[in-house]
Design an enzyme around this catalytic site. Structure first.
Site, PDB file in Angstrom:
ATOM      1  N   HIS A 136       0.807  -1.217   0.000  1.00  0.00           N
ATOM      2  CA  HIS A 136       0.000   0.000   0.000  1.00  0.00           C
ATOM      3  C   HIS A 136       0.841   1.269   0.000  1.00  0.00           C
ATOM      4  CE1 HIS A 136      -3.349  -2.635   1.946  1.00  0.00           C
ATOM      5  NE2 HIS A 136      -3.264  -2.817   0.645  1.00  0.00           N
ATOM      6  N   SER A 208      -6.317  -7.223  10.776  1.00  0.00           N
ATOM      7  CA  SER A 208      -7.704  -7.659  10.957  1.00  0.00           C
ATOM      8  C   SER A 208      -8.189  -8.418   9.722  1.00  0.00           C
ATOM      9  CB  SER A 208      -8.596  -6.437  11.196  1.00  0.00           C
ATOM     10  OG  SER A 208      -8.458  -5.532  10.104  1.00  0.00           O
TER      11      SER A 208
HETATM   12  C1  BV8 Z   1      -8.411  -2.455  -4.923  1.00  0.00           C
HETATM   13  C2  BV8 Z   1      -2.948   2.895   2.636  1.00  0.00           C
HETATM   14  C3  BV8 Z   1      -8.976  -2.807  -7.194  1.00  0.00           C
HETATM   15  C4  BV8 Z   1      -3.623   4.204   2.880  1.00  0.00           C
HETATM   16  C5  BV8 Z   1      -4.723   1.216   2.827  1.00  0.00           C
HETATM   17  C6  BV8 Z   1     -15.629  -0.691  -3.370  1.00  0.00           C
HETATM   18  C7  BV8 Z   1     -14.952   0.191  -4.190  1.00  0.00           C
HETATM   19  C8  BV8 Z   1     -13.583   0.078  -4.401  1.00  0.00           C
HETATM   20  C9  BV8 Z   1     -12.889  -0.944  -3.788  1.00  0.00           C
HETATM   21  C10 BV8 Z   1     -13.577  -1.799  -2.968  1.00  0.00           C
HETATM   22  C11 BV8 Z   1     -14.928  -1.709  -2.760  1.00  0.00           C
HETATM   23  N1  BV8 Z   1     -15.284  -2.705  -1.899  1.00  0.00           N
HETATM   24  C12 BV8 Z   1     -14.197  -3.431  -1.562  1.00  0.00           C
HETATM   25  C13 BV8 Z   1     -13.167  -2.904  -2.199  1.00  0.00           C
HETATM   26  C14 BV8 Z   1     -11.847  -3.340  -2.133  1.00  0.00           C
HETATM   27  C15 BV8 Z   1     -11.143  -2.455  -1.091  1.00  0.00           C
HETATM   28  C16 BV8 Z   1     -11.367  -3.069   0.273  1.00  0.00           C
HETATM   29  O1  BV8 Z   1     -10.781  -4.083   0.593  1.00  0.00           O
HETATM   30  N2  BV8 Z   1     -12.249  -2.473   1.084  1.00  0.00           N
HETATM   31  C17 BV8 Z   1     -12.514  -3.048   2.390  1.00  0.00           C
HETATM   32  C18 BV8 Z   1     -12.715  -1.937   3.397  1.00  0.00           C
HETATM   33  C19 BV8 Z   1     -13.693  -3.978   2.278  1.00  0.00           C
HETATM   34  N3  BV8 Z   1      -9.754  -2.509  -1.445  1.00  0.00           N
HETATM   35  C20 BV8 Z   1      -9.242  -1.562  -2.227  1.00  0.00           C
HETATM   36  O2  BV8 Z   1      -9.835  -0.572  -2.602  1.00  0.00           O
HETATM   37  C21 BV8 Z   1      -7.816  -1.836  -2.673  1.00  0.00           C
HETATM   38  N4  BV8 Z   1      -7.722  -1.664  -4.093  1.00  0.00           N
HETATM   39  O3  BV8 Z   1      -9.174  -3.316  -4.570  1.00  0.00           O
HETATM   40  O4  BV8 Z   1      -8.164  -2.159  -6.254  1.00  0.00           O
HETATM   41  C22 BV8 Z   1     -10.195  -1.926  -7.363  1.00  0.00           C
HETATM   42  C23 BV8 Z   1     -10.012  -0.685  -7.924  1.00  0.00           C
HETATM   43  C24 BV8 Z   1     -11.143   0.117  -8.133  1.00  0.00           C
HETATM   44  C25 BV8 Z   1     -12.425  -0.337  -7.767  1.00  0.00           C
HETATM   45  C26 BV8 Z   1     -12.561  -1.605  -7.173  1.00  0.00           C
HETATM   46  C27 BV8 Z   1     -11.447  -2.389  -6.953  1.00  0.00           C
HETATM   47  C28 BV8 Z   1      -6.874  -0.859  -2.010  1.00  0.00           C
HETATM   48  C29 BV8 Z   1      -6.816  -1.149  -0.527  1.00  0.00           C
HETATM   49  C30 BV8 Z   1      -5.682  -0.341   0.092  1.00  0.00           C
HETATM   50  C31 BV8 Z   1      -6.230   0.765   0.948  1.00  0.00           C
HETATM   51  N5  BV8 Z   1      -5.111   1.454   1.602  1.00  0.00           N
HETATM   52  N6  BV8 Z   1      -3.642   1.821   3.358  1.00  0.00           N
HETATM   53  C32 BV8 Z   1      -3.456   4.677   4.305  1.00  0.00           C
HETATM   54  O5  BV8 Z   1      -2.844   3.976   5.129  1.00  0.00           O
HETATM   55  O6  BV8 Z   1      -3.945   5.790   4.595  1.00  0.00           O
HETATM   56  S1  BV8 Z   1      -5.590   0.110   3.730  1.00  0.00           S
HETATM   57  C33 BV8 Z   1      -5.165   0.272   5.351  1.00  0.00           C
HETATM   58  O7  BV8 Z   1      -6.204  -0.303   6.107  1.00  0.00           O
HETATM   59  C34 BV8 Z   1      -3.963  -0.528   5.752  1.00  0.00           C
HETATM   60  O8  BV8 Z   1      -2.953  -0.467   4.791  1.00  0.00           O
HETATM   61  C35 BV8 Z   1      -4.489  -1.912   5.970  1.00  0.00           C
HETATM   62  O9  BV8 Z   1      -4.544  -2.626   4.758  1.00  0.00           O
HETATM   63  C36 BV8 Z   1      -5.890  -1.613   6.412  1.00  0.00           C
HETATM   64  C37 BV8 Z   1      -5.994  -1.716   7.921  1.00  0.00           C
HETATM   65  O10 BV8 Z   1      -5.932  -3.040   8.194  1.00  0.00           O
HETATM   66  P1  BV8 Z   1      -4.922  -3.600   9.288  1.00  0.00           P
HETATM   67  O11 BV8 Z   1      -3.540  -3.302   8.898  1.00  0.00           O
HETATM   68  O12 BV8 Z   1      -5.291  -5.010   9.488  1.00  0.00           O
HETATM   69  O13 BV8 Z   1      -5.214  -2.737  10.602  1.00  0.00           O
HETATM   70  P2  BV8 Z   1      -6.470  -2.846  11.582  1.00  0.00           P
HETATM   71  O14 BV8 Z   1      -6.431  -1.640  12.440  1.00  0.00           O
HETATM   72  O15 BV8 Z   1      -7.711  -3.152  10.793  1.00  0.00           O
HETATM   73  O16 BV8 Z   1      -6.157  -4.163  12.456  1.00  0.00           O
HETATM   74  C38 BV8 Z   1      -5.050  -4.167  13.324  1.00  0.00           C
HETATM   75  C39 BV8 Z   1      -4.910  -5.578  13.855  1.00  0.00           C
HETATM   76  O17 BV8 Z   1      -3.747  -5.619  14.688  1.00  0.00           O
HETATM   77  C40 BV8 Z   1      -6.067  -6.028  14.692  1.00  0.00           C
HETATM   78  O18 BV8 Z   1      -6.425  -7.354  14.336  1.00  0.00           O
HETATM   79  C41 BV8 Z   1      -5.528  -5.989  16.132  1.00  0.00           C
HETATM   80  O19 BV8 Z   1      -6.090  -6.994  16.924  1.00  0.00           O
HETATM   81  C42 BV8 Z   1      -4.079  -6.287  15.883  1.00  0.00           C
HETATM   82  N7  BV8 Z   1      -3.148  -5.782  16.911  1.00  0.00           N
HETATM   83  C43 BV8 Z   1      -3.329  -4.722  17.757  1.00  0.00           C
HETATM   84  N8  BV8 Z   1      -2.216  -4.580  18.513  1.00  0.00           N
HETATM   85  C44 BV8 Z   1      -1.332  -5.553  18.123  1.00  0.00           C
HETATM   86  C45 BV8 Z   1      -1.929  -6.310  17.105  1.00  0.00           C
HETATM   87  N9  BV8 Z   1      -1.306  -7.347  16.515  1.00  0.00           N
HETATM   88  C46 BV8 Z   1      -0.064  -7.645  16.935  1.00  0.00           C
HETATM   89  N10 BV8 Z   1       0.582  -6.970  17.910  1.00  0.00           N
HETATM   90  C47 BV8 Z   1      -0.020  -5.917  18.521  1.00  0.00           C
HETATM   91  N11 BV8 Z   1       0.622  -5.259  19.487  1.00  0.00           N
END
Ligand code: BV8
Length: 264
Positions: A136, A208
């Site tokens: 990303h 997550s």
């Molecule tokens: C794509 C950069 C093709 C930016 C990020 C409708 C329209 C368009 C797209 C979509 C759509 N519906 C679905 C999609 C696909 C979409 C998607 O997946 N949406 C989700 C919400 C359903 N994906 C995209 O759009 C991707 N591109 O599909 O292109 C396309 C093109 C056009 C149209 C359609 C498709 C692009 C996705 C990339 C987005 N950019 N980041 C920025 O950072 O500002 S995403 C960003 O959020 C992160 O990079 C990461 O991926 C995500 C967060 O997730 P996590 O890293 O898991 O973090 P989170 O807080 O959720 O969880 C933390 C975890 O850690 C927890 O489990 C917790 O328990 C744990 N934890 C806590 N403490 C600790 C720990 N673990 C270990 N140790 C600890 N101490």
């Protein structure tokens, strides 16, 4: 449910050692791929996407997937710029934690180790991980919105995005991250898929598992016969599908795995 799980607080008990020893045995001399998410950087002081209680009003009032989109930037460039500037300051002050450093150490015990990260903080690079795939992008470098001209030395603390200086382009600068709705860099995504499809052990750390296509990589690995291991203090939608769930923080579990590997 995963065949085995180890709880952070019980690491000292045989149940935990058993699970850690099992995973360490798989890792030794293995081809290993790792997928990390925001959780591995939390112990460096960078809030995850889900820890809204730790963020300023900006984070609480707005949904990150609203701010992290081209539309969000076009609608309100100043707001999106300030949100990223806030996060860039957190990242600039952050240092790799024991989890990042243990992954660098792990390279010595695996035949091959590639780290695939969803994170944009470059802490894996700072820790010394060499084979890193940033799915990303990163929050520390910039390009212009319209034509992708790279920009150097962008000061922190600006309240709105500066204009591109590239031969009178004048388009607004944006961080070099992949926003929701934007495609991931195809070369990086296909390289990550190849690593997942050819590894023997796939570690899923601190994610997550909600964002695609990153969230599909563990399944690519499992289909190819890899052992799936999740490291997370909480269960996730993936937990049911993994071979071993090591319940705990990356900063504790990864060094404990290295300690086990040292005994083999
Ligand atoms: C794509 C950069 C093709 C930016 C990020 C409708 C329209 C368009 C797209 C979509 C759509 N519906 C679905 C999609 C696909 C979409 C998607 O997946 N949406 C989700 C919400 C359903 N994906 C995209 O759009 C991707 N591109 O599909 O292109 C396309 C093109 C056009 C149209 C359609 C498709 C692009 C996705 C990339 C987005 N950019 N980041 C920025 O950072 O500002 S995403 C960003 O959020 C992160 O990079 C990461 O991926 C995500 C967060 O997730 P996590 O890293 O898991 O973090 P989170 O807080 O959720 O969880 C933390 C975890 O850690 C927890 O489990 C917790 O328990 C744990 N934890 C806590 N403490 C600790 C720990 N673990 C270990 N140790 C600890 N101490």
């Amino acid at each position: 449910m995963s065949e085995d799980s180890a709880d952070n607080s019980d690491i000292a008990h045989s149940g935990q050692d058993k699970a850690l020893a099992r995973v360490a045995g798989w890792l030794k001399d293995s081809r290993c791929a790792v997928l990390t998410g925001a959780g591995i950087s939390k112990e460096s002081g960078i809030p995850t996407f889900r820890d809204r209680d730790k963020m300023t009003g900006l984070w609480e009032k707005y949904d990150p997937s609203e701010l992290a989109t081209p539309g969000g930037f076009t609608r309100n460039p100043a707001l999106v710029w300030q949100w990223y500037d806030y996060r860039r300051k957190l990242v600039a002050a952050a240092r790799p934690n024991a989890g990042h450093l243990a992954l660098v150490e792990l390279e010595k015990y695996c035949r091959r180790l590639s780290v695939i990260t969803q994170n944009v903080d470059r802490l894996h690079l700072q820790a010394g991980t060499e084979k890193l795939l940033e799915l990303h992008g990163n929050i520390l470098t910039f390009r212009c919105f319209n034509r992708g001209h790279q920009a150097e030395d962008v000061p922190m603390g600006l309240s709105e995005p500066p204009a591109c200086h590239h031969d009178n382009c004048r388009s607004l600068l944006r961080p070099n991250v992949v926003w929701f709705g934007e495609s991931l860099p195809p070369d990086i995504l296909s390289h990550a898929a190849r690593e997942a499809a050819s590894c023997e052990v796939f570690l899923v750390i601190g994610t997550s598992g909600l964002v695609q296509p990153a969230a599909s990589l563990p399944f690519t690995a499992a289909r190819a016969g890899a052992k799936l291991v999740e490291i997370n203090p909480d269960e996730t939608p993936l937990t049911e599908q993994v071979d071993v769930f090591l319940k705990g923080t990356a900063g504790k579990i990864l060094p404990a795995l290295i300690a086990q590997l040292k005994t083999i």
